[in-house]
Design a protein around this motif. Structure first.
Motif, PDB file in Angstrom:
ATOM      1  N   ASN A 179       0.849  -1.191   0.000  1.00  0.00           N
ATOM      2  CA  ASN A 179       0.000   0.000   0.000  1.00  0.00           C
ATOM      3  C   ASN A 179       0.885   1.242   0.000  1.00  0.00           C
ATOM      4  O   ASN A 179       1.269   1.759   1.047  1.00  0.00           O
ATOM      5  CB  ASN A 179      -0.926  -0.001   1.212  1.00  0.00           C
ATOM      6  N   TYR A 180       1.193   1.732  -1.189  1.00  0.00           N
ATOM      7  CA  TYR A 180       2.076   2.892  -1.303  1.00  0.00           C
ATOM      8  C   TYR A 180       1.432   4.169  -0.772  1.00  0.00           C
ATOM      9  O   TYR A 180       2.124   5.120  -0.429  1.00  0.00           O
ATOM     10  CB  TYR A 180       2.466   3.111  -2.769  1.00  0.00           C
ATOM     11  N   ALA A 181       0.091   4.220  -0.744  1.00  0.00           N
ATOM     12  CA  ALA A 181      -0.613   5.436  -0.330  1.00  0.00           C
ATOM     13  C   ALA A 181      -0.750   5.553   1.176  1.00  0.00           C
ATOM     14  O   ALA A 181      -1.395   6.490   1.658  1.00  0.00           O
ATOM     15  CB  ALA A 181      -1.991   5.486  -0.987  1.00  0.00           C
ATOM     16  N   ASP A 182      -0.170   4.638   1.937  1.00  0.00           N
ATOM     17  CA  ASP A 182      -0.281   4.677   3.394  1.00  0.00           C
ATOM     18  C   ASP A 182       0.357   5.975   3.921  1.00  0.00           C
ATOM     19  O   ASP A 182       1.468   6.343   3.533  1.00  0.00           O
ATOM     20  CB  ASP A 182       0.438   3.464   3.996  1.00  0.00           C
ATOM     21  N   GLU A 183      -0.355   6.658   4.821  1.00  0.00           N
ATOM     22  CA  GLU A 183       0.112   7.936   5.369  1.00  0.00           C
ATOM     23  C   GLU A 183       1.455   7.807   6.097  1.00  0.00           C
ATOM     24  O   GLU A 183       2.205   8.780   6.191  1.00  0.00           O
ATOM     25  CB  GLU A 183      -0.939   8.516   6.319  1.00  0.00           C
ATOM     26  N   LYS A 184       1.756   6.619   6.598  1.00  0.00           N
ATOM     27  CA  LYS A 184       2.988   6.496   7.377  1.00  0.00           C
ATOM     28  C   LYS A 184       4.229   6.609   6.484  1.00  0.00           C
ATOM     29  O   LYS A 184       5.349   6.745   6.999  1.00  0.00           O
ATOM     30  CB  LYS A 184       3.011   5.188   8.146  1.00  0.00           C
ATOM     31  N   TYR A 185       4.056   6.546   5.166  1.00  0.00           N
ATOM     32  CA  TYR A 185       5.193   6.709   4.261  1.00  0.00           C
ATOM     33  C   TYR A 185       5.261   8.118   3.674  1.00  0.00           C
ATOM     34  O   TYR A 185       5.993   8.370   2.721  1.00  0.00           O
ATOM     35  CB  TYR A 185       5.135   5.672   3.142  1.00  0.00           C
ATOM     36  N   ARG A 186       4.471   9.033   4.218  1.00  0.00           N
ATOM     37  CA  ARG A 186       4.546  10.433   3.789  1.00  0.00           C
ATOM     38  C   ARG A 186       5.943  10.976   4.104  1.00  0.00           C
ATOM     39  O   ARG A 186       6.526  10.658   5.139  1.00  0.00           O
ATOM     40  CB  ARG A 186       3.484  11.259   4.499  1.00  0.00           C
ATOM     41  N   PHE A 187       6.479  11.823   3.218  1.00  0.00           N
ATOM     42  CA  PHE A 187       7.814  12.375   3.419  1.00  0.00           C
ATOM     43  C   PHE A 187       7.803  13.873   3.152  1.00  0.00           C
ATOM     44  O   PHE A 187       6.891  14.404   2.516  1.00  0.00           O
ATOM     45  CB  PHE A 187       8.842  11.681   2.512  1.00  0.00           C
ATOM     46  N   THR A 188       8.800  14.563   3.643  1.00  0.00           N
ATOM     47  CA  THR A 188       8.932  15.999   3.418  1.00  0.00           C
ATOM     48  C   THR A 188      10.161  16.269   2.571  1.00  0.00           C
ATOM     49  O   THR A 188      11.126  15.493   2.569  1.00  0.00           O
ATOM     50  CB  THR A 188       9.039  16.762   4.754  1.00  0.00           C
ATOM     51  N   TRP A 189      10.132  17.382   1.865  1.00  0.00           N
ATOM     52  CA  TRP A 189      11.264  17.807   1.047  1.00  0.00           C
ATOM     53  C   TRP A 189      11.263  19.331   0.968  1.00  0.00           C
ATOM     54  O   TRP A 189      10.245  19.979   1.220  1.00  0.00           O
ATOM     55  CB  TRP A 189      11.212  17.184  -0.352  1.00  0.00           C
ATOM     56  N   THR A 190      12.389  19.893   0.619  1.00  0.00           N
ATOM     57  CA  THR A 190      12.540  21.346   0.580  1.00  0.00           C
ATOM     58  C   THR A 190      12.883  21.779  -0.831  1.00  0.00           C
ATOM     59  O   THR A 190      13.788  21.222  -1.459  1.00  0.00           O
ATOM     60  CB  THR A 190      13.654  21.795   1.536  1.00  0.00           C
ATOM     61  N   ASP A 191      12.158  22.780  -1.339  1.00  0.00           N
ATOM     62  CA  ASP A 191      12.412  23.243  -2.700  1.00  0.00           C
ATOM     63  C   ASP A 191      13.581  24.229  -2.732  1.00  0.00           C
ATOM     64  O   ASP A 191      14.185  24.545  -1.695  1.00  0.00           O
ATOM     65  CB  ASP A 191      11.148  23.853  -3.318  1.00  0.00           C
ATOM     66  N   SER A 192      13.908  24.734  -3.926  1.00  0.00           N
ATOM     67  CA  SER A 192      15.083  25.586  -4.094  1.00  0.00           C
ATOM     68  C   SER A 192      14.951  26.914  -3.376  1.00  0.00           C
ATOM     69  O   SER A 192      15.946  27.588  -3.125  1.00  0.00           O
ATOM     70  CB  SER A 192      15.334  25.823  -5.583  1.00  0.00           C
ATOM     71  N   LYS A 226      15.401  39.326   1.892  1.00  0.00           N
ATOM     72  CA  LYS A 226      15.997  38.104   2.442  1.00  0.00           C
ATOM     73  C   LYS A 226      14.978  37.274   3.223  1.00  0.00           C
ATOM     74  O   LYS A 226      15.165  36.088   3.433  1.00  0.00           O
ATOM     75  CB  LYS A 226      17.167  38.450   3.341  1.00  0.00           C
ATOM     76  N   ALA A 227      13.888  37.896   3.663  1.00  0.00           N
ATOM     77  CA  ALA A 227      12.864  37.173   4.425  1.00  0.00           C
ATOM     78  C   ALA A 227      11.672  36.795   3.571  1.00  0.00           C
ATOM     79  O   ALA A 227      10.684  36.297   4.073  1.00  0.00           O
ATOM     80  CB  ALA A 227      12.398  38.024   5.603  1.00  0.00           C
ATOM     81  N   ALA A 228      11.771  37.024   2.271  1.00  0.00           N
ATOM     82  CA  ALA A 228      10.586  36.854   1.419  1.00  0.00           C
ATOM     83  C   ALA A 228      10.053  35.439   1.451  1.00  0.00           C
ATOM     84  O   ALA A 228       8.852  35.220   1.530  1.00  0.00           O
ATOM     85  CB  ALA A 228      10.923  37.254  -0.008  1.00  0.00           C
ATOM     86  N   SER A 229      10.929  34.449   1.405  1.00  0.00           N
ATOM     87  CA  SER A 229      10.446  33.078   1.320  1.00  0.00           C
ATOM     88  C   SER A 229       9.731  32.641   2.590  1.00  0.00           C
ATOM     89  O   SER A 229       8.894  31.760   2.556  1.00  0.00           O
ATOM     90  CB  SER A 229      11.616  32.128   1.040  1.00  0.00           C
ATOM     91  N   ALA A 230      10.055  33.274   3.701  1.00  0.00           N
ATOM     92  CA  ALA A 230       9.444  32.891   4.967  1.00  0.00           C
ATOM     93  C   ALA A 230       8.255  33.766   5.336  1.00  0.00           C
ATOM     94  O   ALA A 230       7.459  33.406   6.188  1.00  0.00           O
ATOM     95  CB  ALA A 230      10.483  32.956   6.079  1.00  0.00           C
TER      96      ALA A 230
END
Length: 921
Positions: free
Chosen positions: A26-39, A840-844
């Motif tokens: 079951n690839y859609a299981d929530e326990k395999y959710r991951f985070t990533w950061t864009d450029s 410098k704070a724009a992204s946040a």
């Protein structure tokens, strides 16, 4: 038999009686959710099954699939397991290989190819679908013209998207076990597959692929474009993979699946990949597949045919026969597997009802490929539509493990005539949307004739028949009106004469479809000699689209004393919904727009509308109009092959989309909206093509208008001046001073929140462009000096003035000096919620979302004959002749030519005096 094809329909299938396949992950299981950061440093959260298009998302998905032990993947040998350190830094240039614990074991693993490889030690196999960008090119094993230094560089350059295939099943065939995967509803041209869990002998210079198997349709060396792949797959061809190679996307184009060449996209439903367990059991060369067990790609298709005829056993009943077939067989996948099927009735609203709910003889699911049942004839004619879902299964005794794969057939239909339908009816319908009056204008022709000679002899002469136009209103109530009455008289020879009288109240011709319409103002007389004779009715009427509550269809029925005596003729009405909005830019973008780098349309207007693909594929195009003095097409959306593509001018905007039952919301930017002086009004118009008597007829339909009031800017330039002093500079150019007053007045829509707004003004002439000033407002200076010092300001619609004084070359006697002033208004009605912040704070800070709108105005000014000034900012009328000019920048550096930006110009005259002016370059 007329067939309807539903492509890419999102189906809700409820209540399947099946046993889950424990071996399918079951690839859609929530326990395999991951985070990533864009450029930009923004963090995102995704499931494994989410499609990845951002390079960092793609790499994070690949890394998580690889590095998560629970996600299935198999190394194809008996001697080794997945051991060794997992170090998957996807921004690095190389990744650490997964190998066995010792080199000796690794050599044993290579030797294991000499003997048969047993079934995988793990259940489950993970495959991802990789779409390659059309702009990607490689030559001789290296990237053409691109410096690739890391995995991310490569993915950004090469990959358009990566998606994990979650529709899959285990095929437990004794001779050729493996896994089958389905990719549904894709539009692509170049692609290949990668699979987790395969150790490589060497990955060379190629990043990422040490531990991923790559499946392509060619032999590996050289490039062969698989032209015609789309058609050949649809015609039943199977593509076998010869090898897995770390350079599938590296070698020249064609090493991957390439459908048609460089750019043309093709749409697929049910693209299928079969990955046998034994595919690597051939020789010592680690990348060759065993030809007998090679992975293969094909289209998994299901075809339905529905038929109806009068029952041979029961009067008043009709027998419906359903037959369906698939191309899922041993020849396709090289293995044996079974299928089960679900049969549905397609409702008018597009939802599905299982057939067994209305027919108790229907088993669900069933492994039969036919079904026959009887339905009673009803008073009204009706159409019944069907669709079949095919579901591959694993069957062991009485235990059925159903896969996650469901393939849907075409939609086919049968028509059951009504009991009272003495007359058969055909309709020809024409529609034209009149933009100015907001009316759908109809011109319909209805023809009737007796079904048989027996029906001809049943014609009633004592009462009049009525041809009724019916529709369902917005409240769900049936509305009807008689468009005409038909009275028959029977002669002694058995023929029928008739009189047809139109109802003037039903005909609405304030706006006509055309001037070539047969008259409905007079009684029509004629003779019906047999059941071959035809009587024609004409119906002309208008339907307002102002409130967008027009019905979804009109129906025509001939009735006698309230009883329907003909089948129901259907006239479809094509609808959409529309809204318009301001397109915003960010605070950072506004601050950086010093040199007019932003396209002014980025802060303009846009219109949103819902696009649909109708079942009959009649909808061909959506045109979006802006209603100026004359309607102007902003852009259109073209419908083809079940997909909708946005078009602006001659260019495509974004990827084609495949709407589901609820449609898909499209947004078209208005490239001229930034110069609108009044609220913009938009309306989409739907164009359809329908075939009547072998000819294609174009119809159009409209919806309610949508309006949006954008900030506007009034720009005026006056008080043109030129200095009396004129001189020749060191380069021989005749020079003088010029001046003007620029007037700026905002016109802002009324809102509950006050507007904050800022200006910029540029002067554009043959000798270059100069920014006069950056003007947040008359009270808030300093934009160009310190971004952090910008404060929200809420003025009214107040004019401010900009004085422009500069020195420039004089035109020759036969020339004119035309100067263009360009002004931009940057405005926001949410300034209190979005104060200025440092870049410098724009992204946040959230300013990257964008809340500012750009309005641009231009005006041409002719300086050929302005008034002569006695002085302009230090330029005097002295008769002394200028000897030299020196230009000083803000740092005090002198030059004989102007510096970029602000200059202080010191002119030395022949009498020794000096003249000081300022100018911008």
């Amino acid at each position: 038999m007329r067939k309807l094809f539903f492509i890419g329909v999102a189906l809700c299938i409820i209540g399947f009686a099946m046993t889950a396949n424990a071996d399918v992950f079951n690839y859609a299981d929530e326990k395999y959710r991951f985070t990533w950061t864009d450029s930009a440093g923004v963090e995102h959260s995704n499931l494994l099954t989410d499609k990845a298009t951002d390079p960092d998302h793609i790499l994070a998905l690949i890394a998580n699939v690889y590095a998560t032990p629970e996600i299935p993947g198999t190394i194809y040998c008996n001697e080794t397991n997945k051991t060794g350190k997992i170090n998957y830094d996807y921004h690095a240039s190389q990744t650490e290989r997964i190998t066995s614990s010792t080199p000796t074991k690794y050599l044993d693993w290579l030797k294991s190819y000499y003997k048969p490889i047993s079934a995988p030690s793990e259940n489950g196999k993970t495959v991802l679908f990789v779409e390659i960008k059309p702009t990607f090119h490689a030559k001789g094993g290296r990237w053409q013209g691109v410096d690739i230094k890391s995995n991310r560089d490569f993915v950004k350059y090469c990959y358009k998207s990566v998606q994990l295939l979650s529709s899959h099943m285990r095929v437990n065939d004794t001779n050729n076990p493996g896994y089958m995967f389905v990719v549904d509803n894709i539009t692509t041209n170049r692609f290949f597959f990668i699979s987790k869990g395969r150790a490589r002998a060497d990955a060379g210079d190629y990043p990422l692929w040490t531990s991923f198997e790559q499946v392509s349709p060619t032999t590996g060396s050289g490039a062969t474009v698989t032209t015609g792949l789309a058609d050949s797959l649809k015609n039943g061809s199977v593509y076998k993979a010869i090898h897995s190679c770390g350079s599938v996307p590296i070698i020249e184009q064609g090493h991957e699946f390439t459908i048609t060449g460089n750019s043309e996209l093709n749409a697929f439903s049910n693209l299928t990949l079969y990955m046998p367990d034994k595919r690597l059991g051939q020789d010592t060369y680690y990348s060759n597949y065993n030809p007998t067990y090679a992975p293969r790609t094909f289209l998994y298709l299901c075809t339905l045919d529905a038929d109806v005829k009068p029952s041979e056993n029961h009067d008043g009943y009709f027998t419906i026969s359903l037959k369906w077939s698939t191309n899922f067989n041993t020849a396709k996948i090289g293995a044996q597997a079974e299928e089960q099927f679900y049969v549905y009735v397609v409702n008018d609203d597009g939802t599905y009802t299982p057939l067994h709910k209305s027919d108790a003889t229907m088993q669900t699911p069933t492994q039969s490929r036919t079904h026959t049942y009887e339905v009673p004839q009803e008073a009204d004619s009706r159409i019944i539509r069907y669709i079949v879902a095919a579901n591959p299964i694993e069957k062991s005794g009485n235990v059925v493990n159903a896969s996650s794969i469901f393939i849907y057939s075409n939609v086919d239909q049968v028509q059951i005539p009504g009991r009272q339908a003495f007359f058969s009816q055909a309709s020809e319908y024409l529609s034209r949307f009149d933009i100015s009056s907001q009316l759908n204008v109809y011109k319909n022709t209805i023809s009737i004739k007796p079904n048989t000679q027996g029906d001809y002899e049943k014609i009633e002469t004592t009462q009049a028949y009525s041809m009724m136009r019916r529709h369902t209103d917005a409240d769900g109530n049936v509305q009807e009106i008689a468009i005409a009455n038909l009275k028959f008289n029977k002669a002694e020879n058995g023929t029928y004469s008739y009189t047809l009288k139109y109802n003037a109240d039903a005909q609405n011709t304030d706006v006509k479809y055309d001037d070539n319409a047969p008259s409905t103002a007079e009684d029509i007389s004629g003779t019906l000699t047999s059941n071959d004779g035809v009587i024609y009715f004409y119906d002309y009427f208008n339907a307002s689209t102002a409130s967008n509550d027009q019905p979804s269809q009109y129906n025509y029925v001939l009735q006698l004393d309230g009883v329907q005596t003909s089948n129901s003729g259907t006239v479809p009405v094509y609808k959409t919904t529309a809204s318009s909005h301001l397109v915003s830019v960010t605070k950072d973008q506004v601050a950086g727009d010093i040199n007019r780098g932003l396209d002014a349309t980025e802060g303009g207007l846009a219109v949103d509308f819902k696009g649909y693909i109708d079942a009959d594929h009649h909808i061909k195009r959506y045109d979006v109009y802006r209603l100026d003095s004359d309607p102007v097409i902003v852009g259109n959306a073209q419908c083809e092959n079940g997909y909708i593509t946005l078009i602006k001018g001659n260019r495509q905007i974004g990827d084609p989309q495949q709407p589901g039952l609820e449609g898909y919301t499209f947004s078209l930017p208005d490239e001229l909206s930034s110069s609108q002086s009044t609220p913009a009004i938009y309306v989409p118009v739907i164009t359809t093509n329908v075939t009547f008597a072998g000819a294609t007829v174009t119809n159009t339909y409209g919806c309610s208008r949508t309006a949006v009031d954008a900030p506007n800017l009034v720009l005026k330039v006056d008080d043109l001046l030129v200095s009396a002093s004129k001189w020749v500079d060191a380069n021989g150019h005749k020079r003088c001073g010029y001046g003007a007053t620029v007037h700026l007045t905002p016109t802002l829509p009324e809102t509950t929140a006050p507007y904050a707004y800022y200006y910029r003004v540029w002067r554009l002439a043959d000798d270059g462009e100069t920014q006069l000033n950056s003007l947040p407002s008359s009270r808030n200076t300093g934009w160009e000096n310190d971004y952090e010092d910008i404060k929200p300001f809420y003025p009214g619609n107040t004019e401010i003035q900009v004085k422009d004084v500069y020195v420039a070359n004089m035109p020759n006697a036969d020339e004119s000096r035309i100067v263009t002033y360009i002004a931009r208004l940057y405005s926001t009605d949410q300034a209190q919620s979005h104060p200025a912040v440092p870049r410098k704070a724009a992204s946040a800070s959230g300013t990257a979302t964008g809340y500012y709108y750009i309005t641009e105005k231009r005006i041409d000014v002719d300086y050929s004959s302005p008034a002569v000034a006695t002085g302009i900012d230090g330029i005097t009328t002295a008769q002394a002749t200028p000897v030299s000019e020196v230009y000083y920048n803000v740092m005090g550096i002198a030059s004989t030519r102007p510096h970029p930006g602000m200059n202080v110009v010191v002119t030395t005259l022949s009498d020794g005096s000096r003249l000081t002016t300022k100018m911008m370059k």
